[in-house]
Motif scaffolding. Structure first.
Motif, short mmCIF file in Angstrom:
data_model
loop_
_atom_site.label_atom_id
_atom_site.label_comp_id
_atom_site.label_asym_id
_atom_site.label_seq_id
_atom_site.Cartn_x
_atom_site.Cartn_y
_atom_site.Cartn_z
N GLN A 126 0.83 -1.20 0.00
CA GLN A 126 0.00 0.00 0.00
C GLN A 126 0.87 1.25 0.00
N THR A 127 1.94 1.22 0.73
CA THR A 127 2.81 2.39 0.81
C THR A 127 3.46 2.69 -0.52
N THR A 128 3.91 1.66 -1.21
CA THR A 128 4.63 1.86 -2.47
C THR A 128 3.70 2.22 -3.61
N THR A 129 2.38 1.92 -3.50
CA THR A 129 1.46 2.24 -4.59
C THR A 129 0.83 3.62 -4.44
N GLU A 130 1.09 4.34 -3.38
CA GLU A 130 0.55 5.69 -3.22
C GLU A 130 1.18 6.64 -4.24
N GLU A 131 0.36 7.57 -4.76
CA GLU A 131 0.87 8.57 -5.69
C GLU A 131 1.79 9.54 -4.96
N PRO A 132 2.91 9.91 -5.56
CA PRO A 132 3.80 10.89 -4.91
C PRO A 132 3.12 12.24 -4.79
N VAL A 133 3.32 12.92 -3.70
CA VAL A 133 2.72 14.23 -3.46
C VAL A 133 3.54 15.29 -4.17
N GLU A 134 2.87 16.06 -5.03
CA GLU A 134 3.57 17.12 -5.76
C GLU A 134 3.59 18.37 -4.90
N VAL A 135 4.75 18.86 -4.61
CA VAL A 135 4.92 20.04 -3.77
C VAL A 135 5.25 21.24 -4.66
N THR A 136 4.40 22.27 -4.57
CA THR A 136 4.64 23.50 -5.33
C THR A 136 5.28 24.52 -4.42
N THR A 137 6.47 24.91 -4.75
CA THR A 137 7.18 25.88 -3.92
C THR A 137 6.65 27.28 -4.17
N LEU A 138 6.97 28.18 -3.25
CA LEU A 138 6.53 29.56 -3.38
C LEU A 138 7.10 30.20 -4.63
N SER A 139 8.36 29.86 -4.97
CA SER A 139 8.97 30.45 -6.16
C SER A 139 8.25 29.99 -7.42
N GLN A 140 7.78 28.72 -7.45
CA GLN A 140 7.03 28.23 -8.60
C GLN A 140 5.70 28.95 -8.73
N GLN A 141 5.03 29.20 -7.61
CA GLN A 141 3.77 29.93 -7.64
C GLN A 141 3.98 31.33 -8.19
N ASN A 142 5.05 31.99 -7.81
CA ASN A 142 5.32 33.34 -8.30
C ASN A 142 5.58 33.36 -9.79
N VAL A 143 6.27 32.31 -10.29
CA VAL A 143 6.54 32.23 -11.72
C VAL A 143 5.22 32.12 -12.48
N GLU A 144 4.32 31.24 -12.00
CA GLU A 144 3.05 31.06 -12.67
C GLU A 144 2.22 32.34 -12.61
N SER A 145 2.23 33.02 -11.46
CA SER A 145 1.35 34.17 -11.28
C SER A 145 1.80 35.38 -12.08
N SER A 146 3.05 35.39 -12.58
CA SER A 146 3.53 36.55 -13.33
C SER A 146 3.42 36.36 -14.83
N LYS A 147 2.80 35.26 -15.28
CA LYS A 147 2.69 35.00 -16.71
C LYS A 147 1.41 35.59 -17.28
N PHE A 148 1.57 36.29 -18.40
CA PHE A 148 0.44 36.88 -19.11
C PHE A 148 0.49 36.38 -20.54
N ASP A 149 -0.55 35.64 -20.93
CA ASP A 149 -0.62 35.10 -22.29
C ASP A 149 0.64 34.29 -22.63
N GLY A 150 1.15 33.55 -21.63
CA GLY A 150 2.32 32.70 -21.82
C GLY A 150 3.65 33.43 -21.70
N ILE A 151 3.62 34.74 -21.42
CA ILE A 151 4.84 35.54 -21.33
C ILE A 151 5.10 35.88 -19.87
N ASP A 152 6.32 35.60 -19.41
CA ASP A 152 6.69 35.93 -18.03
C ASP A 152 6.95 37.43 -17.96
N LEU A 153 6.05 38.15 -17.31
CA LEU A 153 6.15 39.61 -17.27
C LEU A 153 7.37 40.08 -16.48
N ASP A 154 7.85 39.25 -15.56
CA ASP A 154 9.01 39.64 -14.76
C ASP A 154 10.29 39.73 -15.61
N LEU A 155 10.27 39.14 -16.79
CA LEU A 155 11.43 39.17 -17.66
C LEU A 155 11.44 40.39 -18.59
#
Length: 211
Positions: free
Chosen positions: A23-52
């Protein structure tokens, strides 16, 4: 006999341990989203990273968006004007139009979006994450905003109430259009009446103020 019982007990324990391990080995791995990843996603407009982007590049991107915006409005408002003219012509017998005059009228009909935007002064760009707000202004009041709202031929119009600012909202083509009798001022006092035009998803808002 005692050895047999012990053997059965050991086998049972081993089976439970094995099942738990499976049972332990068949569990799906938990995907951890870091704060830096969230910031990258939140700054994208129409697929363009506005921070760049530099400020000049951001403004160039918004100019390109304005071309798309006015083009879509040209088509939407032009089609409405042509359909209205067709309905009017079907009610009253009219002489056939002179061709050059009809061509000129068609060009005017499909330039309403550009004409709309040309009536306003541009007052800069602000953004929060991937949300961009373009600011415009022109002299006027709430009734000016209502006239501009109606010129956009919105459909599904609903009244806004329940707060200190009244208004109307609807859709014009691919955009949400809302006019309000006032806005929240930066100092806490009531601000100017506004007309806002938002893209689907609200990632780009054009805010027009009437002072």
């Amino acid at each position: 006999m005692k050895l047999f019982v012990l053997f059965l007990s050991a086998a049972a324990v081993l089976a439970v341990s094995s099942a738990t391990a499976i049972q332990t080995t068949t569990e799906e791995p938990v995907e951890v989203t870091t704060l830096s990843q969230q910031n990258v996603e939140s700054s994208k407009f129409d697929g363009i990273d506005l921070d760049l982007l530099t400020q000049d590049e951001l403004e160039a991107l918004m100019e390109a968006e304005d071309e798309k915006f006015t083009g879509e409005l040209d088509i939407y408002l032009g089609a409405n004007a042509i359909n209205k003219r067709s309905r009017d012509d079907s009610k009253v017998a009219r002489p056939k139009r002179w061709v050059p005059l009809a061509i000129a009228g068609g060009r005017i009909a499909f330039a309403a979006g550009r004409a709309f935007l040309s009536r306003y002064a541009r007052n800069g760009i602000t953004r929060s994450g991937a949300r961009i707000t373009k600011h415009y202004s022109r002299p006027g009041n709430y009734f000016t905003g209502l006239r501009e709202f109606k010129k956009l031929n919105p459909t599904g119009v609903k009244r806004i109430g329940g707060s200190k600012f009244n208004g109307w909202t609807g859709t014009s083509g691919n955009y949400r259009v809302t006019v309000r009798s006032g806005s929240k001022g930066t100092t806490g006092a009531n601000g100017s009446p506004t007309l806002s035009i938002s893209s689907k998803g609200g990632d780009l808002v054009r805010k027009f103020r009437f002072d």
